[in-house]
Design an enzyme around this catalytic site. Structure first.
Site, PDB file in Angstrom:
ATOM      1  N   ALA A  63      44.851  34.398  44.546  1.00  0.00           N
ATOM      2  CA  ALA A  63      43.502  34.175  45.061  1.00  0.00           C
ATOM      3  C   ALA A  63      42.567  34.082  43.862  1.00  0.00           C
ATOM      4  O   ALA A  63      42.864  34.605  42.779  1.00  0.00           O
ATOM      5  CB  ALA A  63      43.104  35.328  45.972  1.00  0.00           C
ATOM      6  N   GLY A 108      48.314  35.978  45.790  1.00  0.00           N
ATOM      7  CA  GLY A 108      48.233  35.059  46.923  1.00  0.00           C
ATOM      8  C   GLY A 108      49.178  33.871  46.793  1.00  0.00           C
ATOM      9  O   GLY A 108      49.540  33.254  47.795  1.00  0.00           O
ATOM     10  N   GLU A 111      52.366  35.137  48.034  1.00  0.00           N
ATOM     11  CA  GLU A 111      52.179  35.357  49.475  1.00  0.00           C
ATOM     12  C   GLU A 111      52.197  34.048  50.263  1.00  0.00           C
ATOM     13  O   GLU A 111      52.776  33.976  51.336  1.00  0.00           O
ATOM     14  CB  GLU A 111      50.872  36.112  49.716  1.00  0.00           C
ATOM     15  N   GLU A 131      48.308  42.769  42.342  1.00  0.00           N
ATOM     16  CA  GLU A 131      47.037  43.252  42.893  1.00  0.00           C
ATOM     17  C   GLU A 131      46.669  44.671  42.501  1.00  0.00           C
ATOM     18  O   GLU A 131      45.497  44.956  42.250  1.00  0.00           O
ATOM     19  CB  GLU A 131      47.038  43.139  44.433  1.00  0.00           C
TER      20      GLU A 131
HETATM   21  N1  DAK Z   1      41.791  33.194  39.751  1.00  0.00           N
HETATM   22  C1  DAK Z   1      40.879  32.450  39.073  1.00  0.00           C
HETATM   23  N2  DAK Z   1      41.170  31.778  37.932  1.00  0.00           N
HETATM   24  C2  DAK Z   1      42.424  31.865  37.470  1.00  0.00           C
HETATM   25  C3  DAK Z   1      43.424  32.624  38.116  1.00  0.00           C
HETATM   26  C4  DAK Z   1      43.070  33.308  39.343  1.00  0.00           C
HETATM   27  N3  DAK Z   1      43.956  34.008  40.071  1.00  0.00           N
HETATM   28  N4  DAK Z   1      44.556  32.525  37.409  1.00  0.00           N
HETATM   29  C5  DAK Z   1      44.282  31.723  36.352  1.00  0.00           C
HETATM   30  N5  DAK Z   1      42.992  31.334  36.373  1.00  0.00           N
HETATM   31  C6  DAK Z   1      42.306  30.469  35.420  1.00  0.00           C
HETATM   32  C7  DAK Z   1      41.987  31.251  34.124  1.00  0.00           C
HETATM   33  O1  DAK Z   1      40.829  32.019  34.279  1.00  0.00           O
HETATM   34  C8  DAK Z   1      41.815  30.113  33.142  1.00  0.00           C
HETATM   35  O2  DAK Z   1      40.549  29.529  33.326  1.00  0.00           O
HETATM   36  P1  DAK Z   1      39.656  29.062  32.061  1.00  0.00           P
HETATM   37  O3  DAK Z   1      39.526  30.281  31.210  1.00  0.00           O
HETATM   38  O4  DAK Z   1      40.473  27.982  31.402  1.00  0.00           O
HETATM   39  O5  DAK Z   1      38.393  28.569  32.688  1.00  0.00           O
HETATM   40  C9  DAK Z   1      42.850  29.086  33.617  1.00  0.00           C
HETATM   41  O6  DAK Z   1      43.138  29.426  34.979  1.00  0.00           O
HETATM   42  C10 DAK Z   1      44.148  29.158  32.845  1.00  0.00           C
HETATM   43  O7  DAK Z   1      44.593  30.499  32.876  1.00  0.00           O
HETATM   44  P2  DAK Z   1      45.003  31.299  31.548  1.00  0.00           P
HETATM   45  O8  DAK Z   1      44.222  30.813  30.356  1.00  0.00           O
HETATM   46  O9  DAK Z   1      44.922  32.752  31.874  1.00  0.00           O
HETATM   47  O10 DAK Z   1      46.512  30.833  31.364  1.00  0.00           O
HETATM   48  P3  DAK Z   1      47.719  31.651  30.728  1.00  0.00           P
HETATM   49  O11 DAK Z   1      48.851  30.695  30.643  1.00  0.00           O
HETATM   50  O12 DAK Z   1      47.296  32.354  29.493  1.00  0.00           O
HETATM   51  O13 DAK Z   1      48.073  32.773  31.812  1.00  0.00           O
HETATM   52  C11 DAK Z   1      48.537  33.580  34.060  1.00  0.00           C
HETATM   53  C12 DAK Z   1      48.555  32.388  33.089  1.00  0.00           C
HETATM   54  C13 DAK Z   1      48.886  33.092  35.454  1.00  0.00           C
HETATM   55  C14 DAK Z   1      49.560  34.633  33.606  1.00  0.00           C
HETATM   56  C15 DAK Z   1      47.122  34.209  34.038  1.00  0.00           C
HETATM   57  O14 DAK Z   1      46.168  33.172  34.256  1.00  0.00           O
HETATM   58  C16 DAK Z   1      46.935  35.251  35.086  1.00  0.00           C
HETATM   59  O15 DAK Z   1      47.404  36.404  34.930  1.00  0.00           O
HETATM   60  N6  DAK Z   1      46.230  34.893  36.170  1.00  0.00           N
HETATM   61  C17 DAK Z   1      45.889  35.821  37.208  1.00  0.00           C
HETATM   62  C18 DAK Z   1      47.092  36.089  38.046  1.00  0.00           C
HETATM   63  C19 DAK Z   1      46.780  37.100  39.118  1.00  0.00           C
HETATM   64  O16 DAK Z   1      46.482  38.260  38.841  1.00  0.00           O
HETATM   65  N7  DAK Z   1      46.882  36.649  40.349  1.00  0.00           N
HETATM   66  C20 DAK Z   1      46.679  37.484  41.490  1.00  0.00           C
HETATM   67  C21 DAK Z   1      45.259  37.391  41.889  1.00  0.00           C
HETATM   68  S1  DAK Z   1      44.904  38.599  43.103  1.00  0.00           S
HETATM   69  C22 DAK Z   1      42.607  39.703  50.039  1.00  0.00           C
HETATM   70  C23 DAK Z   1      43.605  38.846  50.264  1.00  0.00           C
HETATM   71  C24 DAK Z   1      44.345  38.372  49.208  1.00  0.00           C
HETATM   72  C25 DAK Z   1      44.109  38.713  47.949  1.00  0.00           C
HETATM   73  C26 DAK Z   1      43.079  39.558  47.737  1.00  0.00           C
HETATM   74  C27 DAK Z   1      42.334  40.040  48.764  1.00  0.00           C
HETATM   75  N8  DAK Z   1      41.836  40.249  51.129  1.00  0.00           N
HETATM   76  C28 DAK Z   1      42.508  40.439  52.405  1.00  0.00           C
HETATM   77  C29 DAK Z   1      40.491  40.583  50.942  1.00  0.00           C
HETATM   78  C30 DAK Z   1      44.896  38.203  46.892  1.00  0.00           C
HETATM   79  C31 DAK Z   1      44.715  38.604  45.668  1.00  0.00           C
HETATM   80  C32 DAK Z   1      45.301  37.912  44.534  1.00  0.00           C
HETATM   81  O17 DAK Z   1      45.967  36.900  44.635  1.00  0.00           O
END
Ligand code: DAK
Length: 261
Positions: A63, A108, A111, A131
Site C-alpha cells: 500500500a 499489500g 496480500e 507492516e
Molecule cells: N509506498 C509508496 N512508495 C513506495 C513504496 C510504497 N509501499 N515502495 C516503494 N516506493 C517508492 C519509493 O519511495 C521510491 O520513490 P522515490 O523516492 O523514487 O520517489 C520508489 O518507489 C523506488 O523505491 P526505492 O528507492 O525504495 O527502491 P529500492 O530498490 O531501494 O527498494 C523496496 C525497494 C521495495 C525494498 C523499498 O522501496 C521498500 O521497502 N518499499 C516499501 C515496502 C513496504 O514496506 N511495503 C509494505 C507497505 S505497508 C490497511 C490495509 C493495508 C495496509 C495497510 C493498512 N488498512 C486496513 C488500514 C497495507 C500496508 C502495506 O502494504
C-alpha cells in the site's frame, strides 16, 4: 485509466498495475481503477485473468506509505475498506485470476497476490509482510489469507519478524506454485490462462466457487456446496457436448471450443 492497463487477448485478459515510479504501490486511485477494470471485464468472452505489475522490478511494493502516513483513524478505516473491497472482488471474481508476480510483493502486494486463485512468480520475486515494522498490522487480509495458504506457524513467523523471503522459499512453503525466469514468467502465465480458458467455463467457475466457499465452512456443509455446484453443470450445453464428445467413438472428430452456456 492512469494506473491500470487492461488488455484482452482472446479468451483471457491481462491486468497490469502500472505505477512504476512507486514500484506499483497501491494508492486510492490504483484501487479505484482496479475495481472499475474488474467491473468492465467482458465475462461473455473472458474466461481467465492475469494480474501483474509493470516493469522488471516490482509486482506491487505494498500500500502507498506516503498516502497512508497522514491518514486519520477514520480515513485509515476508509482506505482499508476500499482495499478490502477490491481484494474481495478479485477473490470472488467469477473467473480464475492468476497472479504473475514479477518482483517485489510486499505488504499489500503480497496480500493482493493472495486474493488471486493461483500465484506464479519470477526468480527475482520477494515476498513479505513488513507492516509490523511500520507500526501497523497487515490490513488487506494478510493475517487471514497467509495463514490459510502456508499454515499458521509459517504465517506468524513471516508476519511477526517482518522478514522478506525470496522466490525459492515462497515455492518451498507453498505461497507460489512455480518460479520462472523473468523472461519466461508472462509466457507461462499466458499459457496457463489459455489452458484454463479452453475448459468448460461454467464448470471452471463452479469449481472456483466450490473451493472458495467450501473452505469457509465445515466439511458437511462444504460437500453440500459441491453437490449443488456439480448439479448446476448438468443440462448445460457444455456438459452435454463434453460428455457426448468423450462417448463418441469417432476418433477423427476435433473437439469444438466450449460455448459458455
Ligand atoms: N509506498 C509508496 N512508495 C513506495 C513504496 C510504497 N509501499 N515502495 C516503494 N516506493 C517508492 C519509493 O519511495 C521510491 O520513490 P522515490 O523516492 O523514487 O520517489 C520508489 O518507489 C523506488 O523505491 P526505492 O528507492 O525504495 O527502491 P529500492 O530498490 O531501494 O527498494 C523496496 C525497494 C521495495 C525494498 C523499498 O522501496 C521498500 O521497502 N518499499 C516499501 C515496502 C513496504 O514496506 N511495503 C509494505 C507497505 S505497508 C490497511 C490495509 C493495508 C495496509 C495497510 C493498512 N488498512 C486496513 C488500514 C497495507 C500496508 C502495506 O502494504
Amino acid at each position: 485509466m492512469e494506473f491500470i492497463v487492461y488488455e484482452q487477448k482472446g479468451a483471457y485478459g491481462i491486468i497490469t498495475i502500472s505505477r512504476e515510479k512507486a514500484l506499483n504501490a497501491l494508492n486510492s486511485s490504483v484501487l479505484d481503477e482496479l475495481s472499475a477494470t474488474l467491473d468492465a471485464v467482458n465475462l461473455d468472452e473472458v474466461r481467465c485473468l492475469i494480474l501483474t505489475g509493470a516493469g522488471q522490478k516490482s509486482f506491487v511494493a505494498g500500500a502507498d506509505i506516503g498516502e497512508m502516513s497522514t491518514l486519520t483513524k477514520a480515513e485509515g478505516e476508509a482506505f482499508g475498506k476500499k482495499g478490502n473491497d477490491v481484494f474481495r472482488k478479485l477473490e470472488t471474481f467469477p473467473i480464475p485470476v492468476i497472479a504473475a508476480i514479477n518482483g517485489f510483493a510486499l505488504g499489500g502486494g503480497c496480500e493482493i497476490s493472495m486474493s488471486c486463485d493461483i500465484r506464479i512468480c519470477s526468480d527475482n520475486a520477494v515476498f513479505g509482510q513488513p507492516e509490523v515494522g511500520l507500526g501497523i498490522t497487515p490490513g488487506f487480509g494478510g493475517t487471514q489469507r497467509l495463514a490459510r495458504l502456508v499454515g499458521a506457524g509459517m504465517a506468524k513467523q513471516m508476519i511477526y519478524t517482518a522478514r522478506n523471503i525470496k522466490a525459492d522459499e515462497a515455492l518451498r512453503i507453498g505461497l507460489v506454485n512455480a518460479v520462472y525466469t523473468q523472461e519466461e514468467l508472462m509466457g507461462a502465465a499466458e499459457k496457463m490462462a489459455a489452458g484454463i480458458a479452453k475448459n468448460a467455463p461454467i464448470a471452471v467457475r463452479n469449481c472456483k466457487k466450490a473451493i472458495n466457499e467450501g473452505l469457509d465452512v465445515d466439511m458437511d456443509a462444504a460437500i453440500v456446496i459441491e453437490e449443488k455446484l456439480f448439479g448446476d453443470c448438468f443440462e448445460t450445453e457444455d456438459q452435454r457436448y463434453g460428455m457426448a464428445f468423450f462417448l463418441d467413438k469417432n476418433k477423427e472428430k476435433v473437439k469444438e471450443p466450449f460455448k459458455n452456456c
